[in-house]
Scaffold this motif. Structure first.
Motif, PDB file in Angstrom:
ATOM      1  N   ARG A 115      -4.130   1.169   3.304  1.00 37.05           N
ATOM      2  CA  ARG A 115      -4.273   2.510   2.719  1.00 37.05           C
ATOM      3  C   ARG A 115      -3.586   3.536   3.620  1.00 37.05           C
ATOM      4  O   ARG A 115      -3.707   3.473   4.842  1.00 37.05           O
ATOM      5  N   HIS A 165      -0.378   4.923  -3.613  1.00 37.55           N
ATOM      6  CA  HIS A 165      -1.277   3.836  -3.216  1.00 37.55           C
ATOM      7  C   HIS A 165      -2.169   3.417  -4.387  1.00 37.55           C
ATOM      8  O   HIS A 165      -2.281   2.231  -4.707  1.00 37.55           O
ATOM      9  N   GLY A 199       0.845  -1.179   0.000  1.00 43.27           N
ATOM     10  CA  GLY A 199       0.000   0.000   0.000  1.00 43.27           C
ATOM     11  C   GLY A 199       0.883   1.233   0.000  1.00 43.27           C
ATOM     12  O   GLY A 199       2.115   1.132   0.024  1.00 43.27           O
TER      13      GLY A 199
END
Length: 178
Positions: free
Chosen positions: A116, A139, A8
């Motif tokens: 995230r 991301h 991420g």
């Protein structure tokens, strides 16, 4: 089980999750790109991603390939980032992705666990010199690349580390009995 990637954008709590999985008994492999940045920044003509991303990608490919080979020696192992991340960073910088990277991006577990970026924990430093908004762009580039490579993207919800570990174990149907 093929090596499991946790990835991420920067500032998402990936390393904390990986470290906690390691504490639970799982074999884990640290983020090699961050280690390489720290090493290269100590050299007079070090190869840093914000100066020579293509050169840095080649360094990462070597280290990440070795990590993947070592991870395969375990029934379950977690990687903090992996070779497909190189493709994501190259894509985000509008650089060409050599077929070598695409071929090396195969051979991981089909589900990739994505964390995230979270503004409340994001820290900008010498190894992470970009603002939070750019972390989100990275991301999104990573999600796209992993999907294009045929991986199933599984978002790990932002919650306590213990809850994240439970989520990972449940998602993969594993338990630390190693």
């Amino acid at each position: 089980m093929n090596p499991i990637i946790i990835t991420g954008g920067p500032g998402a709590g990936k390393t904390t999750l990986i470290n906690t999985l390691g504490d639970a008994g799982y074999p884990t492999f640290a983020e090699s790109s961050r280690q390489l940045i720290e090493q290269q920044s100590q050299l007079e003509n070090g190869i840093l991603p914000w100066l020579d991303l293509a050169g840095f990608a080649r360094l990462c490919l070597t280290v990440m390939s070795e990590q993947k080979d070592r991870a395969r020696q375990h029934p379950v192992a977690f990687l903090d980032r992996a070779i497909p991340d190189i493709c994501g960073y190259l894509t985000q910088a509008n650089l060409e992705i050599d077929a070598t990277y695409l071929e090396a991006s195969q051979g991981y577990h089909s589900q990739v666990l994505f964390c995230r970026p979270e503004a409340s924990i994001y820290v900008q430093d010498d190894v992470r010199p970009y603002p939070f908004e750019e972390a989100l762009e990275i991301h999104h580039a990573l999600v796209t690349v992993y999907q294009e490579l045929g991986y199933e993207v599984v978002e790990v919800p932002f919650m306590s580390v213990a809850e994240r570990v439970q989520f990972v174990e449940s998602q993969l149907a594993i338990k630390a009995t190693l």
